[in-house]
Design a protein around this motif. Structure first.
Motif, PDB file in Angstrom:
ATOM      1  N   PHE A  81       0.835  -1.202   0.000  1.00  0.00           N
ATOM      2  CA  PHE A  81       0.000   0.000   0.000  1.00  0.00           C
ATOM      3  C   PHE A  81       0.871   1.254   0.000  1.00  0.00           C
ATOM      4  CE2 PHE A  81      -1.945   3.186   2.932  1.00  0.00           C
ATOM      5  CZ  PHE A  81      -2.911   3.677   2.077  1.00  0.00           C
ATOM      6  N   LEU A  82       1.848   1.304   0.889  1.00  0.00           N
ATOM      7  CA  LEU A  82       2.742   2.465   0.954  1.00  0.00           C
ATOM      8  C   LEU A  82       3.555   2.622  -0.327  1.00  0.00           C
ATOM      9  CD1 LEU A  82       4.044   2.234   4.623  1.00  0.00           C
ATOM     10  CD2 LEU A  82       2.589   4.020   3.647  1.00  0.00           C
ATOM     11  N   GLU A  83       4.072   1.521  -0.822  1.00  0.00           N
ATOM     12  CA  GLU A  83       4.873   1.539  -2.045  1.00  0.00           C
ATOM     13  C   GLU A  83       4.076   2.098  -3.230  1.00  0.00           C
ATOM     14  OE1 GLU A  83       6.262  -1.978  -4.947  1.00  0.00           O
ATOM     15  OE2 GLU A  83       7.074  -2.141  -2.904  1.00  0.00           O
ATOM     16  N   LEU A  84       2.867   1.601  -3.414  1.00  0.00           N
ATOM     17  CA  LEU A  84       2.033   2.065  -4.525  1.00  0.00           C
ATOM     18  C   LEU A  84       1.608   3.519  -4.344  1.00  0.00           C
ATOM     19  CD1 LEU A  84      -0.213  -1.057  -5.173  1.00  0.00           C
ATOM     20  CD2 LEU A  84       1.548  -0.119  -6.687  1.00  0.00           C
ATOM     21  N   GLY A  85       1.264   3.890  -3.114  1.00  0.00           N
ATOM     22  CA  GLY A  85       0.854   5.266  -2.855  1.00  0.00           C
ATOM     23  C   GLY A  85       1.964   6.265  -3.141  1.00  0.00           C
ATOM     24  N   LEU A  86       3.171   5.913  -2.777  1.00  0.00           N
ATOM     25  CA  LEU A  86       4.315   6.785  -3.049  1.00  0.00           C
ATOM     26  C   LEU A  86       4.645   6.805  -4.539  1.00  0.00           C
ATOM     27  CD1 LEU A  86       6.551   5.762  -0.018  1.00  0.00           C
ATOM     28  CD2 LEU A  86       5.444   7.989  -0.357  1.00  0.00           C
ATOM     29  N   GLU A  87       4.623   5.637  -5.144  1.00  0.00           N
ATOM     30  CA  GLU A  87       4.935   5.499  -6.574  1.00  0.00           C
ATOM     31  C   GLU A  87       3.978   6.306  -7.445  1.00  0.00           C
ATOM     32  OE1 GLU A  87       4.397   1.752  -9.471  1.00  0.00           O
ATOM     33  OE2 GLU A  87       5.832   1.417  -7.835  1.00  0.00           O
ATOM     34  N   HIS A  88       2.705   6.351  -7.063  1.00  0.00           N
ATOM     35  CA  HIS A  88       1.692   7.045  -7.863  1.00  0.00           C
ATOM     36  C   HIS A  88       1.379   8.446  -7.338  1.00  0.00           C
ATOM     37  CE1 HIS A  88       0.908   3.579 -10.385  1.00  0.00           C
ATOM     38  NE2 HIS A  88       0.891   2.826  -9.302  1.00  0.00           N
ATOM     39  N   GLY A  94       5.501   8.310   4.381  1.00  0.00           N
ATOM     40  CA  GLY A  94       4.775   7.362   5.207  1.00  0.00           C
ATOM     41  C   GLY A  94       5.642   6.874   6.344  1.00  0.00           C
ATOM     42  N   THR A  95       5.018   6.595   7.459  1.00  0.00           N
ATOM     43  CA  THR A  95       5.715   6.079   8.620  1.00  0.00           C
ATOM     44  C   THR A  95       4.931   4.897   9.160  1.00  0.00           C
ATOM     45  OG1 THR A  95       6.560   8.269   9.205  1.00  0.00           O
ATOM     46  CG2 THR A  95       6.543   6.618  10.940  1.00  0.00           C
ATOM     47  N   LEU A  96       5.588   3.787   9.333  1.00  0.00           N
ATOM     48  CA  LEU A  96       4.969   2.609   9.939  1.00  0.00           C
ATOM     49  C   LEU A  96       5.324   2.577  11.415  1.00  0.00           C
ATOM     50  CD1 LEU A  96       5.761  -0.162   7.300  1.00  0.00           C
ATOM     51  CD2 LEU A  96       3.533   0.824   7.821  1.00  0.00           C
ATOM     52  N   ALA A  97       4.332   2.376  12.258  1.00  0.00           N
ATOM     53  CA  ALA A  97       4.599   2.220  13.686  1.00  0.00           C
ATOM     54  C   ALA A  97       5.498   1.007  13.876  1.00  0.00           C
ATOM     55  CB  ALA A  97       3.297   2.068  14.454  1.00  0.00           C
TER      56      ALA A  97
END
Length: 136
Positions: A81-88, A94-97
């Motif tokens: 999810f983070l990878e795609l959101g950043l890519e697009h 993004g920060t993961l707890a």
């Protein structure tokens, strides 16, 4: 776009999708100094998170939580999810707890939005209602 991507990539594990704006994050830090988790502030408090200076904070921030039965599987879904959101270019950072303490800090921050704005004489609402039939 972010919510659609979250529903698409996180599916049944998506438990929360909460919006906070940059103005409220700055107001929280001004009203309750030290309330923001380490990863939201500049070098004055260092942590394992990516550093984000309050003066350059994004106009909107999301708190996305997943609750699934397989931690490894859930983690892979969140990474994707983070990878795609950043890519697009859906989101900028993004920060993961990293542990339970950070999860509590993130939720404490979100839950302080309404009380902090109310104590400053403002109203903070982004709540919307969506008919169940629109969830596909």
């Amino acid at each position: 776009k972010a919510l659609s991507l979250a529903k698409e990539e996180l599916g049944e594990t998506l438990a929360a999708f909460e919006l906070m704006d940059g103005d409220i994050l700055r107001l929280i830090e001004e009203t309750v100094p030290g309330k923001l988790p380490e990863c939201f502030v500049d070098g004055s408090r260092s942590g394992a998170c990516s550093v984000l200076n309050l003066s350059n904070i994004s106009p909107f921030c999301l708190l996305v939580e997943t609750l699934g039965s397989n931690e490894e599987h859930d983690s892979l879904k969140m990474d994707r999810f983070l990878e795609l959101g950043l890519e697009h270019d859906i989101f900028q950072d993004g920060t993961l707890a990293q542990d339970g303490k950070q999860i509590q800090e993130f939720w404490s921050l979100r839950e302080s939005c309404n009380p902090v704005t109310a104590s400053n004489g403002y109203v903070y609402k982004y709540d919307i209602s969506i008919p169940i039939t629109d969830f596909s």
